[in-house]
Design an enzyme around this catalytic site. Structure first.
Site, PDB file in Angstrom:
ATOM      1  N   ASP A   1       6.260  -6.527   5.542  1.00 45.21           N
ATOM      2  CA  ASP A   1       5.514  -5.278   5.347  1.00 45.21           C
ATOM      3  C   ASP A   1       5.779  -4.662   3.979  1.00 45.21           C
ATOM      4  O   ASP A   1       5.589  -3.461   3.781  1.00 45.21           O
ATOM      5  CB  ASP A   1       5.798  -4.280   6.477  1.00 45.21           C
ATOM      6  CG  ASP A   1       7.241  -3.780   6.510  1.00 45.21           C
ATOM      7  OD1 ASP A   1       8.053  -4.242   5.671  1.00 45.21           O
ATOM      8  OD2 ASP A   1       7.549  -2.938   7.382  1.00 45.21           O
TER       9      ASP A   1
ATOM     10  N   ARG B   1      -1.906  10.399   8.416  1.00 52.35           N
ATOM     11  CA  ARG B   1      -1.092   9.374   9.064  1.00 52.35           C
ATOM     12  C   ARG B   1       0.401   9.654   8.921  1.00 52.35           C
ATOM     13  O   ARG B   1       1.183   9.369   9.828  1.00 52.35           O
ATOM     14  CB  ARG B   1      -1.453   7.999   8.505  1.00 52.35           C
ATOM     15  CG  ARG B   1      -2.853   7.567   8.898  1.00 52.35           C
ATOM     16  CD  ARG B   1      -3.209   6.185   8.412  1.00 52.35           C
ATOM     17  NE  ARG B   1      -4.561   5.830   8.828  1.00 52.35           N
ATOM     18  CZ  ARG B   1      -5.166   4.702   8.484  1.00 52.35           C
ATOM     19  NH1 ARG B   1      -4.533   3.816   7.729  1.00 52.35           N
ATOM     20  NH2 ARG B   1      -6.404   4.452   8.885  1.00 52.35           N
TER      21      ARG B   1
ATOM     22  N   SER C   1       2.563  -1.391  10.808  1.00 53.56           N
ATOM     23  CA  SER C   1       1.710  -1.551  11.996  1.00 53.56           C
ATOM     24  C   SER C   1       0.883  -2.825  11.920  1.00 53.56           C
ATOM     25  O   SER C   1       0.831  -3.610  12.879  1.00 53.56           O
ATOM     26  CB  SER C   1       0.787  -0.336  12.148  1.00 53.56           C
ATOM     27  OG  SER C   1       1.526   0.837  12.390  1.00 53.56           O
TER      28      SER C   1
ATOM     29  N   GLN D   1       1.137  12.181  11.516  1.00 52.74           N
ATOM     30  CA  GLN D   1       1.093  11.610  12.858  1.00 52.74           C
ATOM     31  C   GLN D   1       2.374  10.866  13.208  1.00 52.74           C
ATOM     32  O   GLN D   1       2.857  10.935  14.345  1.00 52.74           O
ATOM     33  CB  GLN D   1      -0.108  10.664  12.987  1.00 52.74           C
ATOM     34  CG  GLN D   1      -1.446  11.379  13.104  1.00 52.74           C
ATOM     35  CD  GLN D   1      -2.624  10.418  13.101  1.00 52.74           C
ATOM     36  OE1 GLN D   1      -2.506   9.269  12.674  1.00 52.74           O
ATOM     37  NE2 GLN D   1      -3.774  10.892  13.564  1.00 52.74           N
TER      38      GLN D   1
ATOM     39  N   ILE E   1       2.549   5.056   0.834  1.00 51.48           N
ATOM     40  CA  ILE E   1       3.247   5.614   1.997  1.00 51.48           C
ATOM     41  C   ILE E   1       2.242   6.080   3.056  1.00 51.48           C
ATOM     42  O   ILE E   1       1.270   6.764   2.742  1.00 51.48           O
ATOM     43  CB  ILE E   1       4.124   6.809   1.563  1.00 51.48           C
ATOM     44  CG1 ILE E   1       5.192   6.359   0.583  1.00 51.48           C
ATOM     45  CG2 ILE E   1       4.781   7.475   2.777  1.00 51.48           C
ATOM     46  CD1 ILE E   1       5.922   7.502  -0.096  1.00 51.48           C
ATOM     47  N   GLY E   2       2.480   5.669   4.298  1.00 52.32           N
ATOM     48  CA  GLY E   2       1.666   6.146   5.410  1.00 52.32           C
ATOM     49  C   GLY E   2       0.410   5.353   5.702  1.00 52.32           C
ATOM     50  O   GLY E   2      -0.324   5.684   6.632  1.00 52.32           O
TER      51      GLY E   2
ATOM     52  N   GLY F   1       0.838  -1.183   0.000  1.00 56.34           N
ATOM     53  CA  GLY F   1       0.000   0.000   0.000  1.00 56.34           C
ATOM     54  C   GLY F   1       0.875   1.235   0.000  1.00 56.34           C
ATOM     55  O   GLY F   1       2.080   1.158   0.250  1.00 56.34           O
TER      56      GLY F   1
END
Length: 214
Positions: free
Chosen positions: A86, A138, A19, A141, A13-14, A11
């Site tokens: 990831d 995100r 996670s 953040q 960036i961000g 996916g």
């Protein structure tokens, strides 16, 4: 190795790839493979001047991801130890096509094809996607210093490139299931119910992979 769970998460960036990979790794007790990002010495320069630093940046990522996957295959997959990553190394082509000029891309593609010819292929893909607003929020953040200069237009185009990439991946690899997760509707960081739904989807695909290889 065919029946060993090897999950890759992709996916823009961000979106939260690391996670969710960490949470799923902890839940299923799979080895976690994380891509090297902040160690890339060219990345901050890349976001300041994409044209000048794209080739160095992409080559660093390619060589490091190749080395990581080589070790993962030898130390885990060949020993029947499940892995969740990831990233998927084919993401390199998304960025290279977007950032490299024609001559450099042709050189890069040749190196990419040679290095990835015998790389292990994941048997489950998880694709995280979201609106531009969510991605920007995100990224802000998590506060990575080198990402503060990401251009909105670049991120928006990258999201479109990812969507096209995943659609093409689905056609090229019809036997590899893709779990699509909308980051605008799901927050697996703050809501356990959302994470549980993802875990259920992953478990279902793991069972199907296991049954296919019996």
């Amino acid at each position: 190795m065919a029946g060993v769970p090897f999950i890759a998460i992709e996916g823009p960036i961000g979106i939260g790839k690391t996670s969710i990979a960490t949470k799923l790794s902890n839940h299923f007790h799979f080895h976690l493979l994380q891509e090297i990002v902040e160690e890339n010495p060219f990345l901050s320069k890349f976001y300041d001047d994409i044209e000048a630093w794209s080739f160095q940046t992409e080559m660093f990522f390619l060589c490091n991801r190749f080395k990581q996957l080589e070790e993962i295959e030898e130390q885990y997959l060949n020993l029947n130890k499940p892995v969740i990553a990831d990233y998927h190394i084919s993401k390199n082509m998304i960025f290279a096509k977007r950032t490299l000029d024609k001559d450099k891309f042709e050189k890069y593609e040749k190196i990419y094809r040679i290095l990835t010819e015998d790389m292990p292929t994941p048997n489950i893909m998880i694709y995280l996607h979201a609106s531009l607003d969510t991605l920007l929020k995100r990224i802000k953040q998590r506060g990575r210093k080198f990402e503060k200069n990401i251009e909105v237009a670049y991120l928006e185009q990258l999201s479109k490139d990812y969507e096209q990439y995943m659609n093409e991946f689905e056609v090229l690899h019809p036997n590899i299931p893709i779990i699509r997760i909308n980051g605008d509707e799901v927050d697996f960081i703050r809501h356990q119910t959302d994470l549980n739904q993802i875990i259920t989807m992953v478990r279902k695909q793991l069972n199907e992979v296991a049954n296919t290889n019996e």
